[in-house]
Design a protein around this motif. Structure first.
Motif, PDB file in Angstrom:
ATOM      1  N   LEU A  27      54.806  73.364  61.992  1.00  0.00           N
ATOM      2  CA  LEU A  27      56.145  73.913  61.810  1.00  0.00           C
ATOM      3  C   LEU A  27      56.171  74.905  60.652  1.00  0.00           C
ATOM      4  O   LEU A  27      56.733  76.006  60.765  1.00  0.00           O
ATOM      5  N   ASN A  57      54.059  78.132  61.742  1.00  0.00           N
ATOM      6  CA  ASN A  57      54.672  78.965  62.774  1.00  0.00           C
ATOM      7  C   ASN A  57      55.998  79.570  62.333  1.00  0.00           C
ATOM      8  O   ASN A  57      56.347  80.679  62.746  1.00  0.00           O
ATOM      9  N   LEU A  58      56.754  78.824  61.525  1.00  0.00           N
ATOM     10  CA  LEU A  58      58.076  79.292  61.118  1.00  0.00           C
ATOM     11  C   LEU A  58      58.085  79.903  59.726  1.00  0.00           C
ATOM     12  O   LEU A  58      59.095  80.469  59.310  1.00  0.00           O
ATOM     13  N   LEU A 105      58.116  78.261  56.931  1.00  0.00           N
ATOM     14  CA  LEU A 105      59.111  77.520  56.172  1.00  0.00           C
ATOM     15  C   LEU A 105      58.725  77.449  54.703  1.00  0.00           C
ATOM     16  O   LEU A 105      57.546  77.297  54.367  1.00  0.00           O
ATOM     17  N   ALA A 161      66.396  76.316  56.938  1.00  0.00           N
ATOM     18  CA  ALA A 161      65.687  77.537  57.301  1.00  0.00           C
ATOM     19  C   ALA A 161      66.624  78.732  57.326  1.00  0.00           C
ATOM     20  O   ALA A 161      67.853  78.585  57.294  1.00  0.00           O
ATOM     21  N   GLN A 171      64.045  81.929  61.349  1.00  0.00           N
ATOM     22  CA  GLN A 171      63.299  80.696  61.592  1.00  0.00           C
ATOM     23  C   GLN A 171      64.037  79.785  62.576  1.00  0.00           C
ATOM     24  O   GLN A 171      63.418  79.147  63.424  1.00  0.00           O
ATOM     25  N   LEU A 193      63.467  81.273  66.078  1.00  0.00           N
ATOM     26  CA  LEU A 193      62.164  80.906  66.643  1.00  0.00           C
ATOM     27  C   LEU A 193      62.165  79.455  67.120  1.00  0.00           C
ATOM     28  O   LEU A 193      61.609  79.134  68.173  1.00  0.00           O
ATOM     29  N   SER A 194      62.796  78.577  66.342  1.00  0.00           N
ATOM     30  CA  SER A 194      62.896  77.169  66.744  1.00  0.00           C
ATOM     31  C   SER A 194      63.678  77.041  68.043  1.00  0.00           C
ATOM     32  O   SER A 194      63.299  76.274  68.938  1.00  0.00           O
ATOM     33  N   LEU A 221      55.820  76.616  70.236  1.00  0.00           N
ATOM     34  CA  LEU A 221      55.632  77.583  69.160  1.00  0.00           C
ATOM     35  C   LEU A 221      54.223  78.181  69.197  1.00  0.00           C
ATOM     36  O   LEU A 221      54.049  79.387  69.016  1.00  0.00           O
TER      37      LEU A 221
END
Length: 232
Positions: free
Chosen positions: A20, A23-24, A26, A147, A151, A154-155, A227
């Protein structure tokens, strides 16, 4: 839960958290949340939080690396605690008087109509576990991410990647991190995005540019797979 289960959960959750964050992109940890019905079921390695603060503050603390559990006695915001099924809501919250007196609504009636629609868990939990996802050796009921809009976008794309459709968000700018991001996804078994509320932005330190998303713990593996597929 035996030791092997704890080890396997820890490995999976560490992997999910790293994916997570990668990919994001964060900047904080995804937060694992689990509801505990009985005192005897609290993991021995997790200690009770030693201060009385709000649920949104607890989520923020866990997003920065802290791991702990809370009963209703440590929950400062009783409206949030009630939404999470730890205790009965104060009467002035259910009637709408509390938020009307804060100046959030024109009338008690409009406040009550909103409060009637706020998700409320009927679980009667003894405690809630809060942990950075990567440290959790339990299966989370809900995973919360703090986020920015990209972000969250994308989630959302990852959630609809396999089956399509659209996401529907439910929020009113009240009880956001408790009811919108945790109780709602737990009850409805669907993710939810919330804009935050005055309390979570003031006390939980949710930034002006941040949103909050609640994900179902049992669906996190499919989101990770999506993702990664979207990335390739």
């Amino acid at each position: 839960m035996n030791k092997n289960d704890e080890i396997n959960n820890l490995k999976m959750n560490y992997h999910f958290s790293e994916e997570l964050k990668r990919n994001l992109d964060l900047k904080s940890h995804p937060v694992a949340i689990k509801f505990i019905l009985h005192k005897k079921d609290i993991p021995k390695n997790i200690k009770k939080i030693n201060q009385k603060i709000r649920h949104c503050e607890m989520v923020q603390n866990a997003s920065q690396g802290d791991e702990f559990y809370s009963t209703c006695n440590e929950q400062l915001c009783k409206g949030g605690s009630a939404a999470l099924g730890l205790e009965k809501p104060p009467k002035n919250v259910t009637t709408g008087e509390f938020y009307h007196d804060l100046g959030r609504f024109k009338s008690v009636g409009s406040a009550k109509r909103t409060m009637d629609e706020i998700p409320k868990m009927d679980l009667n939990s003894y405690a809630i576990l809060y942990s950075p996802l990567e440290k959790a050796d339990f299966t989370p009921d809900i995973i919360v991410i703090i986020a920015n809009p990209k972000q969250i976008m994308l989630s959302s794309q990852a959630i609809v990647y396999n089956l399509g459709g659209k996401l529907e968000s439910s929020f009113a700018g009240i009880q956001s991190v408790c009811a919108d991001a945790v109780a709602g996804p737990f009850i409805n078994k669907t993710p939810n995005v919330t804009l935050g509320c005055n309390g979570s932005r003031k006390f939980g330190k949710i930034k002006d540019e941040e949103l909050v998303m609640g994900l179902n713990g049992e669906n996190i593996d499919s989101i990770i797979t999506a993702l990664n597929s979207m990335e390739s």
